[in-house]
Design a protein around this motif. Sequence first.
Motif, mmCIF file in Angstrom:
data_model
loop_
_atom_site.group_PDB
_atom_site.id
_atom_site.type_symbol
_atom_site.label_atom_id
_atom_site.label_comp_id
_atom_site.label_asym_id
_atom_site.label_seq_id
_atom_site.Cartn_x
_atom_site.Cartn_y
_atom_site.Cartn_z
ATOM 1 N N UNK A 4 44.106 -13.113 51.883
ATOM 2 C CA UNK A 4 44.486 -13.784 52.894
ATOM 3 C C UNK A 4 45.398 -13.096 53.840
ATOM 4 N N UNK A 5 45.169 -13.105 55.282
ATOM 5 C CA UNK A 5 45.955 -12.496 56.279
ATOM 6 C C UNK A 5 46.352 -13.630 57.289
ATOM 7 N N UNK A 6 47.841 -13.676 57.383
ATOM 8 C CA UNK A 6 48.074 -15.065 58.542
ATOM 9 C C UNK A 6 48.847 -14.086 59.653
ATOM 10 N N UNK A 7 48.684 -14.498 60.828
ATOM 11 C CA UNK A 7 49.292 -13.765 61.840
ATOM 12 C C UNK A 7 49.678 -15.048 63.025
ATOM 13 N N UNK A 8 50.720 -14.946 63.608
ATOM 14 C CA UNK A 8 51.029 -15.891 64.611
ATOM 15 C C UNK A 8 50.694 -15.304 65.853
ATOM 16 N N UNK A 9 49.369 -15.261 66.241
ATOM 17 C CA UNK A 9 48.948 -14.635 67.366
ATOM 18 C C UNK A 9 47.481 -15.175 67.641
ATOM 19 N N UNK A 10 47.124 -14.882 68.847
ATOM 20 C CA UNK A 10 45.640 -15.019 69.356
ATOM 21 C C UNK A 10 44.692 -13.804 68.800
ATOM 22 N N UNK A 11 43.538 -14.021 68.435
ATOM 23 C CA UNK A 11 42.941 -12.866 67.864
ATOM 24 C C UNK A 11 42.803 -11.671 68.824
ATOM 25 N N UNK A 12 42.882 -11.768 70.028
ATOM 26 C CA UNK A 12 42.908 -10.735 71.152
ATOM 27 C C UNK A 12 44.051 -10.152 71.174
ATOM 28 N N UNK A 13 45.211 -10.537 70.374
ATOM 29 C CA UNK A 13 46.473 -9.991 70.327
ATOM 30 C C UNK A 13 46.935 -8.953 69.297
ATOM 31 N N UNK A 14 45.920 -8.991 68.281
ATOM 32 C CA UNK A 14 46.424 -8.378 66.990
ATOM 33 C C UNK A 14 45.359 -7.251 66.862
ATOM 34 N N UNK A 15 45.410 -6.342 67.682
ATOM 35 C CA UNK A 15 44.389 -4.977 67.292
ATOM 36 C C UNK A 15 44.632 -4.464 65.973
ATOM 37 N N UNK A 16 45.927 -4.204 65.405
ATOM 38 C CA UNK A 16 46.178 -3.664 64.308
ATOM 39 C C UNK A 16 45.728 -4.558 63.207
ATOM 40 N N UNK A 17 45.834 -5.936 63.149
ATOM 41 C CA UNK A 17 45.424 -6.591 61.854
ATOM 42 C C UNK A 17 43.722 -6.392 61.881
ATOM 43 N N UNK A 18 43.226 -6.590 63.096
ATOM 44 C CA UNK A 18 41.621 -6.440 63.219
ATOM 45 C C UNK A 18 41.256 -5.302 62.625
ATOM 46 N N UNK A 19 42.034 -4.180 62.783
ATOM 47 C CA UNK A 19 41.363 -2.869 62.078
ATOM 48 C C UNK A 19 41.712 -2.867 60.636
ATOM 49 N N UNK A 20 42.904 -3.302 60.544
ATOM 50 C CA UNK A 20 43.106 -3.271 58.881
ATOM 51 C C UNK A 20 42.132 -4.182 58.180
ATOM 52 N N UNK A 21 41.788 -5.461 58.657
ATOM 53 C CA UNK A 21 40.814 -6.314 58.097
ATOM 54 C C UNK A 21 39.466 -5.388 57.851
ATOM 55 N N UNK A 22 39.246 -4.815 58.807
ATOM 56 C CA UNK A 22 37.959 -3.886 58.903
ATOM 57 C C UNK A 22 38.189 -3.111 57.666
ATOM 58 N N UNK A 23 39.047 -2.401 57.464
ATOM 59 C CA UNK A 23 39.340 -1.419 56.545
ATOM 60 C C UNK A 23 38.859 -2.019 55.096
ATOM 61 N N UNK A 24 39.557 -3.257 54.884
ATOM 62 C CA UNK A 24 39.434 -3.717 53.615
ATOM 63 C C UNK A 24 37.976 -4.251 53.415
ATOM 64 N N UNK A 25 37.178 -4.333 54.391
ATOM 65 C CA UNK A 25 35.877 -4.606 54.330
ATOM 66 C C UNK A 25 35.033 -3.577 53.333
ATOM 67 N N UNK A 26 35.821 -2.433 53.215
ATOM 68 C CA UNK A 26 35.111 -1.235 52.580
ATOM 69 C C UNK A 26 35.146 -1.563 51.103
ATOM 70 N N UNK A 27 35.917 -2.603 50.580
ATOM 71 C CA UNK A 27 36.109 -3.080 49.278
ATOM 72 C C UNK A 27 35.222 -4.201 48.792
ATOM 73 N N UNK A 28 34.245 -4.617 49.798
ATOM 74 C CA UNK A 28 33.605 -6.032 49.706
ATOM 75 C C UNK A 28 32.469 -5.563 48.609
ATOM 76 N N UNK A 29 32.004 -4.236 48.237
ATOM 77 C CA UNK A 29 31.188 -4.106 46.996
ATOM 78 C C UNK A 29 31.741 -4.381 46.060
#
Length: 530
Positions: A4-29
């Motif tokens: 679980x990731x928590x950030x005190x910001x709007x989804x449009x303001x956290x480009x870095x976290x959104x990239x990071x979340x995308x990388x972890x999708x590699x582990x979905x399998x």
Amino acid sequence: MLVSFIVSADVTDVYGLNILAAQLKKLESHNVKVQCFYIFYDFNKLYPQSVLDDLTHFCKGSDLIGISLLSSAYRNSIHITNHLRKSIDCPIIWGGKHPTIDSDDCIQHADMVVIGEGEDTMLELVDAINSGRSYDQTLGTWIRHKGTVIKNEKRPLEQNLDKYLFPDYSIGNKFVLDTRNMRIRPMKSSDLKQMKNWYPTMITRGCPFRCAFCTNTKDLRKMRSRSIGNVIAEIKEFLNIHPSTKRIFFRDDALTSMPMEFIEELSSELKEINLPFTCSGVMSSTPKFKEKLTLLRNAGFVGVKMGIQSGCERVRREVHTRPESNKTIVWGASVLNSLKFDKINYYMITDNPYESEDELVESIRFTSRLPRPFSLSLFSLNFYPGTALYHRALQDGIIENKEEALQESTMVFKNTYLNKVFLLVRHLELPPKLVDYLTHKERYKNPKFQKKFDRLWRYLFSSSECHRGLEVPKLPLLRMLKRKRGINEFMSHTFGLLNFRWLLWIIMNRSFSFYHRLFITPRVVNNALK
Ligand code: SF4
């Protein structure tokens, strides 16, 4: 495994976290599931109980909780961490700019911290936890272990930024704060509305400047860039899903520091997208500034943001450690004006204890002489822990500790006469002569005059406060139509149509703008560009 990731910001303001979340999708399998909480809430207030309870509820069952934070969210992050610990038994990891610059302190509150860019570090760490391997040696982390702290080496900066997946903007497993009832709820596609107005992305990472107040550490200064093809592919992918997107916003720290050939190629590729663009990170002192801005303007850039910080050269050089002279800034502003960008935005700082009153006056006067139109993002100086200015202020006894440094909001100003004049310059294109008059020693050191000025201030803004959220008077009928309210409001506002406050404002606004743009701006631009 649930992360679980928590950030005190709007989804449009956290480009870095959104990239990071995308990388972890590699582990979905590998059965890794990621959920993100975007809690857009006042930085200076601690989350209320309802938000903490909802976070606890949704994070139950997590195997790892990550909190991404800037310095402004430091106190709140301690608050969240302590609360989650009471009922959830899993490691809590902090990452982002603040833990990178102030790791020694952050590791006292979190079980682990990520130092520097987190994509590869988190991927490796989560993979190790998920497969039951030891993760104590993960590069780029500090880990608290049986009363000691394992300080692992920093991870070398990744040069190939194209290897990262595009940011994850799917709405599944995402949660936002509903500020109407202060409850957390699953994200809906309408929560991405702002993003469709302007899609935020980044081409480069790093910034070669060394502003003393900035949390960019020296490790992150090195400029690196994605390939232009990769950037275009990301934009096209988003536009395929959201074809009604109105604008693309490049949030780079120092885009104009990239070489001329890069800007040339970028401009020619962006023309194909055929949308308006805006960007931050425009610095007048970068080589070939005019040529680069001309290319970007021709490619469809309509808005730019430039940091000035102070109109006093001594303050800019000795306090903020910025290299530009006033002459370079006026020249840069004139270039932007002559290229007719629709939206020009300058960053300025006030409430700086290292800036004397006379120097603040210089700064206000300098701002009033910049070519119009522009908008002004005025900030109150905050000493972010770990920055050069923070250490200086600590040493000079200006602040005593971190808590004191972090309590101030950057949008709320000291309630002083000069700050109010600065805010007026922000809202109205006051003629420089009038600004000189208002900032003359006889006025700014004269309590009687200030009292009179205060009365005007209260009348104009219906408030005696001094902050960025002040609303300028608006025509009541327009306000009502905007809010789509019913007949009752219509009746009450019809009689307010000839609202004198609004009338006064509109007369001042129009006449000052007319005067500045006709007589002041052309003179400044011509002098600077000749
Ligand atoms: S130019 Fe901006 S990003 Fe770069 S160091 Fe200064 S404040 Fe930080």
